[in-house]
Design a protein around this motif. Structure first.
Motif, PDB file in Angstrom:
ATOM      1  N   PRO A  67       0.810  -1.216   0.000  1.00 29.12           N
ATOM      2  CA  PRO A  67       0.000   0.000   0.000  1.00 29.12           C
ATOM      3  C   PRO A  67       0.844   1.267   0.000  1.00 29.12           C
ATOM      4  O   PRO A  67       0.441   2.282  -0.563  1.00 29.12           O
ATOM      5  N   MET A  68       2.036   1.192   0.585  1.00 27.20           N
ATOM      6  CA  MET A  68       2.915   2.363   0.591  1.00 27.20           C
ATOM      7  C   MET A  68       3.350   2.709  -0.831  1.00 27.20           C
ATOM      8  O   MET A  68       3.303   3.867  -1.242  1.00 27.20           O
ATOM      9  N   ILE A  69       3.744   1.714  -1.604  1.00 29.27           N
ATOM     10  CA  ILE A  69       4.161   1.949  -2.991  1.00 29.27           C
ATOM     11  C   ILE A  69       2.982   2.444  -3.826  1.00 29.27           C
ATOM     12  O   ILE A  69       3.128   3.367  -4.634  1.00 29.27           O
ATOM     13  N   LEU A  70       1.804   1.857  -3.632  1.00 30.10           N
ATOM     14  CA  LEU A  70       0.617   2.316  -4.368  1.00 30.10           C
ATOM     15  C   LEU A  70       0.309   3.779  -4.055  1.00 30.10           C
ATOM     16  O   LEU A  70       0.028   4.567  -4.960  1.00 30.10           O
ATOM     17  N   LEU A  71       0.368   4.143  -2.777  1.00 34.73           N
ATOM     18  CA  LEU A  71       0.083   5.522  -2.401  1.00 34.73           C
ATOM     19  C   LEU A  71       1.145   6.479  -2.927  1.00 34.73           C
ATOM     20  O   LEU A  71       0.831   7.606  -3.316  1.00 34.73           O
ATOM     21  N   LEU A  72       2.382   6.043  -2.970  1.00 34.79           N
ATOM     22  CA  LEU A  72       3.448   6.874  -3.521  1.00 34.79           C
ATOM     23  C   LEU A  72       3.223   7.120  -5.013  1.00 34.79           C
ATOM     24  O   LEU A  72       3.319   8.255  -5.496  1.00 34.79           O
ATOM     25  N   ILE A  73       2.861   6.080  -5.740  1.00 36.10           N
ATOM     26  CA  ILE A  73       2.602   6.212  -7.177  1.00 36.10           C
ATOM     27  C   ILE A  73       1.389   7.107  -7.426  1.00 36.10           C
ATOM     28  O   ILE A  73       1.416   7.985  -8.291  1.00 36.10           O
ATOM     29  N   VAL A  74       0.316   6.886  -6.669  1.00 37.44           N
ATOM     30  CA  VAL A  74      -0.898   7.689  -6.843  1.00 37.44           C
ATOM     31  C   VAL A  74      -0.625   9.157  -6.513  1.00 37.44           C
ATOM     32  O   VAL A  74      -1.082  10.067  -7.219  1.00 37.44           O
ATOM     33  N   GLY A  75       0.139   9.391  -5.455  1.00 39.23           N
ATOM     34  CA  GLY A  75       0.466  10.767  -5.090  1.00 39.23           C
ATOM     35  C   GLY A  75       1.273  11.466  -6.163  1.00 39.23           C
ATOM     36  O   GLY A  75       1.003  12.620  -6.519  1.00 39.23           O
ATOM     37  N   LEU A  76       2.249  10.770  -6.713  1.00 41.82           N
ATOM     38  CA  LEU A  76       3.045  11.374  -7.785  1.00 41.82           C
ATOM     39  C   LEU A  76       2.224  11.576  -9.051  1.00 41.82           C
ATOM     40  O   LEU A  76       2.369  12.591  -9.734  1.00 41.82           O
ATOM     41  N   MET A  77       1.341  10.625  -9.365  1.00 43.38           N
ATOM     42  CA  MET A  77       0.476  10.786 -10.540  1.00 43.38           C
ATOM     43  C   MET A  77      -0.447  11.983 -10.379  1.00 43.38           C
ATOM     44  O   MET A  77      -0.681  12.735 -11.332  1.00 43.38           O
ATOM     45  N   SER A  78      -0.965  12.164  -9.184  1.00 39.20           N
ATOM     46  CA  SER A  78      -1.875  13.286  -8.946  1.00 39.20           C
ATOM     47  C   SER A  78      -1.157  14.622  -9.065  1.00 39.20           C
ATOM     48  O   SER A  78      -1.737  15.606  -9.511  1.00 39.20           O
ATOM     49  N   ILE A  90       1.778  15.157 -10.846  1.00 42.62           N
ATOM     50  CA  ILE A  90       2.453  15.354 -12.132  1.00 42.62           C
ATOM     51  C   ILE A  90       1.485  15.541 -13.288  1.00 42.62           C
ATOM     52  O   ILE A  90       1.702  16.399 -14.150  1.00 42.62           O
ATOM     53  N   ARG A  91       0.410  14.759 -13.337  1.00 39.24           N
ATOM     54  CA  ARG A  91      -0.518  14.852 -14.465  1.00 39.24           C
ATOM     55  C   ARG A  91      -1.264  16.176 -14.434  1.00 39.24           C
ATOM     56  O   ARG A  91      -1.911  16.512 -13.459  1.00 39.24           O
ATOM     57  N   LYS A  92      -1.153  16.897 -15.506  1.00 38.12           N
ATOM     58  CA  LYS A  92      -1.817  18.201 -15.620  1.00 38.12           C
ATOM     59  C   LYS A  92      -2.840  18.145 -16.745  1.00 38.12           C
ATOM     60  O   LYS A  92      -2.669  17.422 -17.726  1.00 38.12           O
ATOM     61  N   PRO A  93      -3.903  18.950 -16.667  1.00 38.59           N
ATOM     62  CA  PRO A  93      -4.879  18.969 -17.757  1.00 38.59           C
ATOM     63  C   PRO A  93      -4.274  19.580 -19.008  1.00 38.59           C
ATOM     64  O   PRO A  93      -3.400  20.440 -18.946  1.00 38.59           O
ATOM     65  N   LYS A  94      -4.728  19.092 -20.149  1.00 39.41           N
ATOM     66  CA  LYS A  94      -4.251  19.630 -21.420  1.00 39.41           C
ATOM     67  C   LYS A  94      -4.787  21.039 -21.596  1.00 39.41           C
ATOM     68  O   LYS A  94      -5.965  21.306 -21.407  1.00 39.41           O
ATOM     69  N   THR A  95      -3.903  21.939 -21.985  1.00 43.47           N
ATOM     70  CA  THR A  95      -4.339  23.309 -22.236  1.00 43.47           C
ATOM     71  C   THR A  95      -4.640  23.454 -23.717  1.00 43.47           C
ATOM     72  O   THR A  95      -3.947  22.914 -24.572  1.00 43.47           O
ATOM     73  N   ASP A  96      -5.670  24.206 -24.015  1.00 42.15           N
ATOM     74  CA  ASP A  96      -6.062  24.434 -25.394  1.00 42.15           C
ATOM     75  C   ASP A  96      -5.200  25.550 -25.983  1.00 42.15           C
ATOM     76  O   ASP A  96      -5.010  26.594 -25.367  1.00 42.15           O
ATOM     77  N   ILE A  97      -4.661  25.335 -27.165  1.00 43.25           N
ATOM     78  CA  ILE A  97      -3.792  26.331 -27.789  1.00 43.25           C
ATOM     79  C   ILE A  97      -4.610  27.567 -28.168  1.00 43.25           C
ATOM     80  O   ILE A  97      -4.169  28.692 -27.986  1.00 43.25           O
ATOM     81  N   HIS A  98      -5.802  27.362 -28.648  1.00 42.53           N
ATOM     82  CA  HIS A  98      -6.665  28.468 -29.062  1.00 42.53           C
ATOM     83  C   HIS A  98      -7.528  28.906 -27.877  1.00 42.53           C
ATOM     84  O   HIS A  98      -8.416  28.187 -27.463  1.00 42.53           O
ATOM     85  N   THR A  99      -7.231  30.046 -27.363  1.00 42.81           N
ATOM     86  CA  THR A  99      -8.046  30.577 -26.268  1.00 42.81           C
ATOM     87  C   THR A  99      -8.759  31.830 -26.730  1.00 42.81           C
ATOM     88  O   THR A  99      -8.541  32.312 -27.855  1.00 42.81           O
TER      89      THR A  99
END
Length: 142
Positions: free
Chosen positions: A115-126, A128-137
């Protein structure tokens, strides 16, 4: 908006494993006194005998510690999964997951490895992953 299905599933799996860890701690508390005598006989054969009371007290204390730390980590992970609903709160959720992983690492002396490794991976994923920004605003019409 990013779909955070992977983070949610891995977070729920880690919550379930932490609840199992609470059960393991409770199992350590309900060990039969004959087990301590057998363990002491094995330790005497190896040359490092302990009084049965000391052995029983140390296993009991570690069982309580394992239960408390697993419960704290499960609650932090549950709050992290609930908070993960929006992208704006993904950073808070990632921090909660990472705090839960560090709590498991320190509090269980690394015994709650999965569970420690799972929580570490989930925390880093949360984090690092950013929403895609739209080029045309609306500021720069095409």
């Amino acid at each position: 908006m990013i779909k955070r299905k992977g983070e949610k599933i891995m977070g729920i799996i880690s919550i379930v494993l932490n609840v199992i860890g609470v059960g393991f701690g409770a199992l350590m508390l309900s060990v039969d006194p004959a087990f301590y005598e057998e363990m002491n006989e094995i330790l005497q054969e190896e040359g490092s005998a302990l009084p049965v009371e000391t052995l029983e007290a140390s296993v009991h204390a570690f069982g309580v510690q394992f239960m408390v730390v697993s419960a704290i980590a499960a609650v932090l992970a549950l709050v992290g999964v609930i908070v993960l609903k929006t992208d704006r709160r993904a950073v808070l959720s990632g921090i909660l997951f990472l705090v839960s992983a560090v709590t498991l690492l320190i509090g269980t002396v690394g015994l709650a490895f999965v569970p420690m490794i799972l929580l570490l991976i989930v925390g880093l994923m949360s984090l690092i992953r950013k929403p895609k920004t739209d080029i045309h605003t609306s500021e720069y019409p095409s």
